[in-house]
Scaffold this motif. Structure first.
Motif, PDB file in Angstrom:
ATOM      1  N   UNK A   3      41.553  42.410  49.448  1.00  0.00           N
ATOM      2  CA  UNK A   3      42.622  41.434  49.253  1.00  0.00           C
ATOM      3  C   UNK A   3      42.277  40.108  49.899  1.00  0.00           C
ATOM      4  N   UNK A   4      43.243  39.192  49.891  1.00  0.00           N
ATOM      5  CA  UNK A   4      42.962  37.806  50.266  1.00  0.00           C
ATOM      6  C   UNK A   4      43.593  37.363  51.577  1.00  0.00           C
ATOM      7  N   UNK A   5      44.253  38.236  52.299  1.00  0.00           N
ATOM      8  CA  UNK A   5      45.052  37.788  53.435  1.00  0.00           C
ATOM      9  C   UNK A   5      44.575  38.331  54.769  1.00  0.00           C
ATOM     10  N   UNK A   6      43.310  38.663  54.868  1.00  0.00           N
ATOM     11  CA  UNK A   6      42.792  39.189  56.121  1.00  0.00           C
ATOM     12  C   UNK A   6      41.381  38.672  56.337  1.00  0.00           C
ATOM     13  N   UNK A   7      40.996  38.360  57.579  1.00  0.00           N
ATOM     14  CA  UNK A   7      39.596  37.990  57.823  1.00  0.00           C
ATOM     15  C   UNK A   7      38.694  39.179  57.533  1.00  0.00           C
ATOM     16  N   UNK A   8      37.530  38.888  56.990  1.00  0.00           N
ATOM     17  CA  UNK A   8      36.669  39.944  56.463  1.00  0.00           C
ATOM     18  C   UNK A   8      35.217  39.699  56.850  1.00  0.00           C
ATOM     19  N   UNK A   9      34.564  40.748  57.318  1.00  0.00           N
ATOM     20  CA  UNK A   9      33.130  40.709  57.586  1.00  0.00           C
ATOM     21  C   UNK A   9      32.450  41.707  56.664  1.00  0.00           C
ATOM     22  N   UNK A  10      31.565  41.208  55.807  1.00  0.00           N
ATOM     23  CA  UNK A  10      30.817  42.053  54.876  1.00  0.00           C
ATOM     24  C   UNK A  10      29.391  42.188  55.391  1.00  0.00           C
ATOM     25  N   UNK A  11      28.961  43.427  55.614  1.00  0.00           N
ATOM     26  CA  UNK A  11      27.613  43.713  56.104  1.00  0.00           C
ATOM     27  C   UNK A  11      26.849  44.445  55.010  1.00  0.00           C
ATOM     28  N   UNK A  12      25.736  43.870  54.592  1.00  0.00           N
ATOM     29  CA  UNK A  12      24.893  44.479  53.561  1.00  0.00           C
ATOM     30  C   UNK A  12      23.597  44.937  54.209  1.00  0.00           C
ATOM     31  N   UNK A  13      23.417  46.253  54.304  1.00  0.00           N
ATOM     32  CA  UNK A  13      22.247  46.837  54.959  1.00  0.00           C
ATOM     33  C   UNK A  13      21.220  47.221  53.905  1.00  0.00           C
ATOM     34  N   UNK A  14      20.447  46.241  53.482  1.00  0.00           N
ATOM     35  CA  UNK A  14      19.414  46.459  52.484  1.00  0.00           C
ATOM     36  C   UNK A  14      18.052  46.074  53.032  1.00  0.00           C
ATOM     37  N   UNK A  15      17.224  45.439  52.204  1.00  0.00           N
ATOM     38  CA  UNK A  15      15.924  44.960  52.672  1.00  0.00           C
ATOM     39  C   UNK A  15      16.101  44.087  53.904  1.00  0.00           C
ATOM     40  N   UNK A  16      17.058  43.183  53.824  1.00  0.00           N
ATOM     41  CA  UNK A  16      17.543  42.470  55.003  1.00  0.00           C
ATOM     42  C   UNK A  16      18.975  42.922  55.287  1.00  0.00           C
ATOM     43  N   UNK A  17      19.420  42.698  56.509  1.00  0.00           N
ATOM     44  CA  UNK A  17      20.822  42.916  56.844  1.00  0.00           C
ATOM     45  C   UNK A  17      21.493  41.555  56.841  1.00  0.00           C
ATOM     46  N   UNK A  18      22.508  41.405  56.000  1.00  0.00           N
ATOM     47  CA  UNK A  18      23.244  40.146  55.957  1.00  0.00           C
ATOM     48  C   UNK A  18      24.668  40.371  56.447  1.00  0.00           C
ATOM     49  N   UNK A  19      25.167  39.388  57.170  1.00  0.00           N
ATOM     50  CA  UNK A  19      26.536  39.371  57.659  1.00  0.00           C
ATOM     51  C   UNK A  19      27.220  38.170  57.017  1.00  0.00           C
ATOM     52  N   UNK A  20      28.352  38.398  56.363  1.00  0.00           N
ATOM     53  CA  UNK A  20      29.078  37.314  55.703  1.00  0.00           C
ATOM     54  C   UNK A  20      30.543  37.362  56.116  1.00  0.00           C
ATOM     55  N   UNK A  66      36.605  39.556  68.615  1.00  0.00           N
ATOM     56  CA  UNK A  66      37.160  38.769  69.711  1.00  0.00           C
ATOM     57  C   UNK A  66      37.927  37.572  69.181  1.00  0.00           C
ATOM     58  N   UNK A  67      37.433  36.993  68.115  1.00  0.00           N
ATOM     59  CA  UNK A  67      38.073  35.811  67.534  1.00  0.00           C
ATOM     60  C   UNK A  67      39.080  36.168  66.448  1.00  0.00           C
ATOM     61  N   UNK A  68      38.927  37.355  65.839  1.00  0.00           N
ATOM     62  CA  UNK A  68      39.788  37.741  64.715  1.00  0.00           C
ATOM     63  C   UNK A  68      40.166  39.210  64.893  1.00  0.00           C
ATOM     64  N   UNK A  69      41.275  39.451  65.580  1.00  0.00           N
ATOM     65  CA  UNK A  69      41.636  40.813  65.963  1.00  0.00           C
ATOM     66  C   UNK A  69      41.976  41.697  64.777  1.00  0.00           C
ATOM     67  N   UNK A  70      42.426  41.111  63.661  1.00  0.00           N
ATOM     68  CA  UNK A  70      42.761  41.902  62.483  1.00  0.00           C
ATOM     69  C   UNK A  70      41.610  41.954  61.483  1.00  0.00           C
ATOM     70  N   UNK A  71      40.394  41.759  61.945  1.00  0.00           N
ATOM     71  CA  UNK A  71      39.207  41.740  61.092  1.00  0.00           C
ATOM     72  C   UNK A  71      39.023  43.063  60.369  1.00  0.00           C
ATOM     73  N   UNK A  72      38.725  42.998  59.065  1.00  0.00           N
ATOM     74  CA  UNK A  72      38.297  44.155  58.287  1.00  0.00           C
ATOM     75  C   UNK A  72      36.776  44.090  58.140  1.00  0.00           C
ATOM     76  N   UNK A  73      36.119  45.245  58.221  1.00  0.00           N
ATOM     77  CA  UNK A  73      34.669  45.315  58.129  1.00  0.00           C
ATOM     78  C   UNK A  73      34.279  46.214  56.962  1.00  0.00           C
ATOM     79  N   UNK A  74      33.422  45.705  56.077  1.00  0.00           N
ATOM     80  CA  UNK A  74      32.888  46.474  54.961  1.00  0.00           C
ATOM     81  C   UNK A  74      31.380  46.555  55.117  1.00  0.00           C
TER      82      UNK A  74
END
Length: 244
Positions: free
Chosen positions: A109-126, A198-206
């Motif tokens: 959804x659109x109403x929460x801070x989100x961290x997307x981690x892609x663990x592939x050839x490289x690991x990217x954090x978005x 620490x900066x975004x307590x309601x962070x969702x992580x994928x």
């Protein structure tokens, strides 16, 4: 249903899907791509649309092959409209990262801070905030690259395959490598997530990508792997631009 194609650094994923389901998923490469497409068209003759994201080797003739075999061909690139505000201060943002952020928005959804981690050839954090502002993230070597680096740039260290480990202190060369690579990656993930929270307590992580299942186990079930995140990102970017 449409055909969604994820052209990565190591393989090509072909998927027949809609907004709810992945009906077929095939791993291919450049040499088998055309045959796999023709086989899919026999099974799903009504599919007229294809959307793809390319970060790997995808020759021009294969792009032309798609145009011949489908009525609509949509490519993820920097000219498309995005369902988020791109605050990244560079024109070199990868198409795969664009698709991953879009997939994350679709999933959470659109109403929460989100961290997307892609663990592939490289690991990217978005990272994207609750107002749909995308700021960027980080890029580091993936598990395979770390194992390969130890082998390629030393005289005697073997090339190992990733495997889960709980031992922080290795008792031989192999377990020491697994500890350094897998536990090192696990601590990196935990540290990054902790800093964002620490900066975004309601962070969702994928967490997604080829090594996500292994790393989620290392994180002790605090998170869940989301294997189709890239595919849903490509699909929803296509719908978003189609409906404008």
């Amino acid at each position: 249903m449409i055909l969604v194609i994820d052209i990565g650094n190591t393989s090509i994923k072909l998927s027949v899907m809609d907004h709810l389901n992945v009906y077929k998923l095939i791993r291919s490469d450049v040499s088998t791509f055309t045959n796999e497409i023709l086989n899919l068209k026999q099974v799903y003759p009504d599919i007229k649309e294809v959307a793809y994201c390319n970060v790997g080797d995808f020759p021009y003739e294969l792009k032309e092959f798609l145009k011949v075999n489908f009525e609509v061909v949509f490519e993820i690139n920097h000219q498309i409209k995005l369902p988020f505000n791109n605050r990244y201060e560079s024109l070199t943002l990868g198409n795969d990262r664009i698709a991953l952020v879009a997939g994350g928005l679709f999933t959470e959804g659109n109403n929460t801070p989100l961290l997307v981690i892609d663990a592939g050839t490289c690991v990217t954090y978005d990272f994207i905030d609750s107002d749909k502002n995308y700021f960027g993230g980080a890029i580091s070597p993936g598990l395979q690259l770390r194992y390969q680096s130890l082998h390629n740039f030393t005289e005697n260290l073997p090339l190992l395959k990733p495997q889960p480990t709980k031992n922080i202190t290795g008792y031989n060369t192999e377990t020491s490598i697994h500890s350094g690579v897998v536990l090192g990656m696990t601590l990196e993930l935990k540290g990054a997530i902790k800093q964002y929270r620490k900066a975004h307590k309601d962070l969702k992580v994928l967490i997604t990508g080829g090594d996500s299942e292994l790393l989620v186990k290392q994180l002790k079930n605090r998170f869940f792997a989301t294997p189709f995140l890239m595919l849903y990102g490509i699909y929803n970017l296509y719908l978003f631009n189609k409906n404008l």
